[in-house]
Design an enzyme around this catalytic site. Sequence first.
Site, short mmCIF file in Angstrom:
data_model
loop_
_atom_site.label_atom_id
_atom_site.label_comp_id
_atom_site.label_asym_id
_atom_site.label_seq_id
_atom_site.Cartn_x
_atom_site.Cartn_y
_atom_site.Cartn_z
N TRP A 1 53.97 42.83 38.45
CA TRP A 1 52.96 41.48 37.62
C TRP A 1 52.00 42.18 36.90
O TRP A 1 51.54 41.96 35.57
CB TRP A 1 52.24 41.40 38.88
CG TRP A 1 53.03 39.97 39.56
CD1 TRP A 1 53.21 40.64 40.30
CD2 TRP A 1 53.54 38.64 39.13
NE1 TRP A 1 53.87 38.69 40.56
CE2 TRP A 1 53.88 38.35 39.89
CE3 TRP A 1 53.68 38.28 37.89
CZ2 TRP A 1 54.12 36.83 39.69
CZ3 TRP A 1 53.91 36.95 37.37
CH2 TRP A 1 54.87 36.40 38.49
N ASP B 1 43.73 42.32 38.30
CA ASP B 1 44.25 40.69 38.65
C ASP B 1 44.85 40.83 40.16
O ASP B 1 45.25 41.80 40.94
CB ASP B 1 46.56 40.84 37.98
CG ASP B 1 46.67 40.06 39.14
OD1 ASP B 1 45.77 38.79 39.81
OD2 ASP B 1 47.68 39.37 37.89
N LYS C 1 47.99 32.12 46.23
CA LYS C 1 48.16 32.88 47.30
C LYS C 1 47.06 33.04 48.40
O LYS C 1 47.72 32.58 49.77
CB LYS C 1 48.57 34.56 46.46
CG LYS C 1 49.37 34.19 45.84
CD LYS C 1 49.86 33.69 45.32
CE LYS C 1 51.02 33.54 44.21
NZ LYS C 1 51.20 34.63 43.35
C1 LIG Z 1 51.87 34.69 41.39
C2 LIG Z 1 51.34 36.12 40.63
C3 LIG Z 1 50.41 36.00 39.11
C4 LIG Z 1 51.18 34.42 38.89
O1 LIG Z 1 50.36 33.22 39.01
P1 LIG Z 1 49.98 32.42 38.17
O2 LIG Z 1 49.54 31.37 38.77
O3 LIG Z 1 51.82 31.75 38.59
O4 LIG Z 1 49.97 32.47 36.63
C5 LIG Z 1 50.53 37.03 38.81
N1 LIG Z 1 49.77 38.21 39.09
C6 LIG Z 1 49.87 38.17 40.29
C7 LIG Z 1 49.50 38.92 41.48
C8 LIG Z 1 50.54 37.59 41.56
O5 LIG Z 1 50.75 37.61 42.88
#
Ligand SMILES: *Cc1c(COP(=O)(O)O)cnc(C)c1O
Length: 368
Positions: free
Chosen positions: A107, A177, A201
Amino acid sequence: MTDATDRNYNFSAGPAALPLSVLRTAQSELLCYPGAGASILEISHRSPDFSAILEEAERNLRELLGVPDGYHVLFLQGGARLQFSMVPMNLLRGASRPGCYVVSGAWGRMALQEAAREGAVVTVWNGEAEGFRRVPGAEEIRLNKKASYVHMTSNETIHGVQFSAALDVGSIPLVCDASSDFLSRPIDIQRYGLIYACAQKNAGAAGLTVVLVRDDLLRPVRDDLASMLDFRRMADAGSRLNTPPVFAIYLFLLITRWLRQEVGGLKEIDGRNRRKAAVLYEVLDSTDFYTGHAETASRSTMNVVFRLPSEVLERDFLTEAEKRGLRALKGHRSVGGIRASIYNAMPLEGVEALRYFMLEFENTRTTS
Ligand SMILES: *Cc1c(COP(=O)(O)O)cnc(C)c1O
């Protein structure tokens, strides 16, 4: 009709398991939101009922995380991946100072690639050559003191590596993030300039991305951004520049209520999450049959990633697990193997059931 007894232990990485009590509340209020005379899906996003939902969601979030004045809370769409672009559009485009990226997994790598479209970026640490098995120590990061910001990924969902705390970057704004460990533990919010997390999540349903941003980071923004991509405009409009994802915001409210009232706060959920993770890592440590992906000090409390001795055994493992009601354990295709995502809503009993199955599976495959 199916009911709650048909639900399996759900180890999905996202969209992920939700607390049963949250689903029940959403179910019971779906036809008619109390006092509104219509479903939450059918009322104006500017109505008093929805305004109350938005306000309580923000208040709960501020209280759970201890967010001080001076930070905006934004409820946005486009997922965490839009933030890979929106953050550099707002903080990097046209700036003379580069964005610095710590790449500790897939990511973070993607965030870096998207940011490079908007301005100058520097990779200040990259764990790819080591297979993304760990996060760096502060001393390994070659910080550019003249950076616009430093970007980190607090928990790498695919590789199962997690920072134990915010990186120390001095006075440079830290951007994080936090998609896959948001609200899973207390954080020191003042160490971040901006934090973002998609909701699916740990914090509800897909469609909502929460952004916390310190006010001073919004000032230098240029005026050539599309309104919908401009943090300032979204902040000024109280996240209602257009129709926000009303149902996902409502579910987020229910999650924050659950955390406050049923769980008892982020310290408590952190303790539970650590206990759950310890159960699975103890199994990995007790045998050579299972091999964890992450180095011990970088292990994630959210995503436990491991391999078996062969891909054939891994396929068998997944088939057998499914039969026991242990679902969605397949690892991400880029890493392979098994990934048990054990976010806030996974109860300890689910983790115990997986542990029991792992020990039993190993036994049947090594003694025959
Ligand atoms: C799931 C995830 C993403 C992507 O999220 P989306 O909502 O599908 O764009 C980005 N960064 C991390 C750390 C994630 O777990």
